[in-house]
Design an enzyme around this catalytic site. Structure first.
Site, PDB file in Angstrom:
ATOM      1  N   HIS A  83       1.875   4.382  -2.883  1.00  0.00           N
ATOM      2  CA  HIS A  83       1.982   5.830  -2.707  1.00  0.00           C
ATOM      3  C   HIS A  83       3.355   6.333  -3.170  1.00  0.00           C
ATOM      4  CE1 HIS A  83      -1.748   6.515  -0.652  1.00  0.00           C
ATOM      5  NE2 HIS A  83      -1.433   5.820   0.431  1.00  0.00           N
ATOM      6  N   HIS A  90       0.829  -1.208   0.000  1.00  0.00           N
ATOM      7  CA  HIS A  90       0.000   0.000   0.000  1.00  0.00           C
ATOM      8  C   HIS A  90       0.865   1.259   0.000  1.00  0.00           C
ATOM      9  CE1 HIS A  90      -3.670   2.311   1.398  1.00  0.00           C
ATOM     10  NE2 HIS A  90      -2.704   3.126   1.816  1.00  0.00           N
ATOM     11  N   GLU A  91       1.771   1.346   0.975  1.00  0.00           N
ATOM     12  CA  GLU A  91       2.625   2.535   1.058  1.00  0.00           C
ATOM     13  C   GLU A  91       3.588   2.595  -0.123  1.00  0.00           C
ATOM     14  OE1 GLU A  91       1.650   4.662   3.006  1.00  0.00           O
ATOM     15  OE2 GLU A  91       0.479   3.474   4.420  1.00  0.00           O
ATOM     16  N   HIS A 144       3.851   6.284  -6.876  1.00  0.00           N
ATOM     17  CA  HIS A 144       3.058   7.365  -7.454  1.00  0.00           C
ATOM     18  C   HIS A 144       3.834   8.681  -7.329  1.00  0.00           C
ATOM     19  CE1 HIS A 144      -1.279   9.232  -7.713  1.00  0.00           C
ATOM     20  NE2 HIS A 144      -0.512   9.582  -8.721  1.00  0.00           N
TER      21      HIS A 144
END
Length: 600
Positions: free
Chosen positions: A395, A391-392, A398
């Site tokens: 980020h 998940h991180e 991105h």
């Protein structure tokens, strides 16, 4: 406690993030902090001159960019140091001083946006078509969109002067719950051993198969929140009142309208999300009924709901093994993506494990300079932390693509978009682990966990979003946020979302006082819209061709160059409609039906 959770100074360097890409030392940071004020002065020198010519405007924008870039870099470094050990007084001092530098600098340049917006639209729109304005065109266009909510120079100066005050509630809440209270939760006995109860260990203990252990941890934990409920309620009330003050000062229709306007997100997206989830609550209640049945409980308690439906499956995943799972699971995104992410995960992007005073939970924090850093409190005995890493990592990648494909003034994407890239990665990890498992128990475990994760990201965050909306509306209508009122609102939502099978404790509604995201108003709904978009895009990419993957990378690379609904539309999903939310809720329903068959 000290024997179990290490002090920051005792953590291995290889387990910490490497901040040298920002500054080689704290001394280097100190030198750059001194430059913030002079850079602000250079911007201030253009006061009253920007409208004189496009050359003057361009030079002013260059000075403004230099100021913002330096400020972001020094803030980022201090913020990361502070997050890794909030008990470090030197780091706290640095964090405080950079906030002061921010306030001072923004006060000096508070004239800029009002003056820029005073330039005739026709003139400034003609100027920004010139090639030399390429790096600033998106910034100016978005600023013109917000023009009607920018105040006069004097009014903007007043708002900038109070900006440091506005962060006090968040800072005090974090210090209170992560440092002061974290030392007072006490210990609980798990498998014959004393375990310190902390913000981090609490979430782990709630998945312990021993119900007495869960109950003891739950009641001890919330007892401390009850003892501090007046203080925390006052902090949250202060935060909401600050939001109301800013929205009214700027002339927005409401706090919600203010929060959504800059992203060009219609208020209907927020309200339709809540309405759509409400319509699908019966399937959520069905899932809780299934939990009660499978766990063999006479009554379901709030401290039971985080227990997986397949508790007999024990999974231990080292940090390095988790990195390789991410590499394999994210292979549909290509080797460049996985190589860069996994190199970062192993070599300096990540602060890996819990230490005393460290901020709980996890986050990714990227800036234009340095690496897209990740804070974890990784637990190798909790498979969910593999998903947290992915998940991180979503980020951070991105951020990486945004930085490398956009100028500074338009690289920063919105949180609305951010939660797509992160939950997209989680979905690919889930599908990979489910596909490569040959154990029925493991498949059931993964399905149960995925149901829990969608629940936590879609249903739970929508409940949080509804709570925020109710609290802000209350203050806007003249209702004070007393501890009693906050708890009443939160308990009503607990009962609505969890359904008739759930039995709550007297302290259960205190959960509403421990959520740090509430101090960034109307943030959490983006988790719900994010997972809805990511589930749609994950299917589109994995079932599609190179075109679908390239569409997704266009989204990752767009940074802040477009408004979020537009950038997601390019990726292949229309978030202005409720279909992605309903599709995600349908996916949850399918998983619940699979679990019912496996549990029959």
């Amino acid at each position: 406690m000290a024997n179990t959770i290490p002090l920051r100074k005792d953590v291995k360097e290889s387990d910490k993030w490497n901040l040298s890409a920002l500054f080689k030392s704290r001394e280097g940071w100190e030198e750059e902090l001194k430059n913030i004020s002079p850079l602000a002065d250079k911007v201030a020198a253009f006061k009253g001159k920007m409208a004189s010519s496009k050359e003057a405007l361009l030079e002013a924008l260059k000075a403004y960019q230099a100021f913002l870039l330096k400020l972001e870099t020094v803030y980022h470094y201090a913020s990361l140091l502070h997050s890794s050990d909030e008990g470090d007084q030197k780091a706290a001092d640095m964090y405080g001083r950079v906030h002061m530098a921010y306030t001072e600098g923004m006060e000096k340049i508070s004239f800029l946006e009002p003056e820029l917006q005073s330039i005739a639209d026709e003139k400034i729109r003609e100027w920004i078509e010139s090639p030399e304005f390429t790096d600033y065109k998106v910034y100016i266009s978005k600023l013109l969109y917000k023009k009607k909510y920018i105040l006069s120079e004097k009014e903007e100066r007043i708002l900038s002067l109070q900006s440091s005050v506005s962060s006090v509630t968040d800072t005090v809440f974090s210090q209170l719950t992560n440092v002061d209270m974290n030392k007072t939760f006490g210990e609980i006995e798990v498998d014959g051993k004393k375990l310190p109860l902390t913000q981090t260990t609490f979430t782990t203990v709630l998945k312990n198969p021993n119900r007495k252990v869960r109950e003891e941890a739950y009641k001890k934990f919330y007892k401390k929140f009850e003892e501090n409920q007046n203080t925390i309620s006052a902090l949250y009330a202060g935060n909401v009142n600050q939001d109301v003050f800013i929205s009214r000062a700027r002339g927005y229709e409401s706090c919600l309208h203010m929060a959504l306007y800059s992203d060009k997100v219609p208020v209907s997206v927020y309200t339709n999300l809540i309405e759509c989830v409400h319509k699908n609550l019966p399937k959520l209640h069905e899932f809780y009924s299934l939990k009660k049945k499978v766990l063999g409980l006479e009554e379901l308690r709030h401290y039971d709901v985080y227990l997986p439906l397949a508790p007999s499956v024990q999974v231990r995943t080292t940090y390095d093994q988790a990195v390789e799972i991410c590499r394999n699971a994210l292979a549909p995104l290509g080797k460049e993506y996985t190589d860069r992410l996994c190199d970062g995960l192993k070599n300096g992007w990540v602060d890996r494990y819990e230490n005393q005073g460290k901020r709980s939970g996890a986050f990714s924090s990227g800036a234009y300079v340095g690496d897209p850093y990740i804070l974890l409190n990784y637990d190798e005995n909790d498979i969910r932390d593999v998903f947290t890493m992915a998940h991180e990592g979503g980020h951070s990648m991105h951020s990486w693509y945004s930085v490398h494909n956009n100028p500074f003034m338009s690289y920063d994407y919105t949180i609305f978009e951010a939660e797509v890239a992160s939950t997209f990665n989680e979905e690919l990890v889930f599908e990979y682990l489910l596909r490569t498992s040959d154990s029925p128990d493991m498949k059931k475990f993964l399905l149960s966990m995925r149901a829990d994760d969608i629940l936590a990201t879609l249903h739970r965050q929508t409940m949080f979003a509804e709570f925020e909306l109710k609290c802000h509306k209350a203050v806007e209508e003249g209702q004070p946020l007393t501890p009693e009122y906050i708890r009443k609102v939160y308990r009503e939502l607990l009962e609505l979302y969890f359904g008739p099978e759930m039995h709550f404790e007297d302290v259960s509604d205190l959960e509403g006082l421990r959520i740090p995201h509430f101090y960034s108003a109307f943030y959490v709904y983006k988790y719900a819209t994010g997972i809805s978009a990511s589930l749609a895009l994950a299917k589109r990419v994995t079932n599609g061709s190179d075109k679908e993957r390239e569409d997704y990378f266009k989204f990752l690379k767009s940074g802040g160059s477009r408004y979020p609904i537009e950038s997601l539309s390019i990726a292949g999903v229309d978030m202005s409609q409720t279909k992605p939310v309903q599709d995600a809720l349908d996916e949850f329903a399918r998983i619940v039906d699979q679990l019912k068959k496996l549990s029959a």
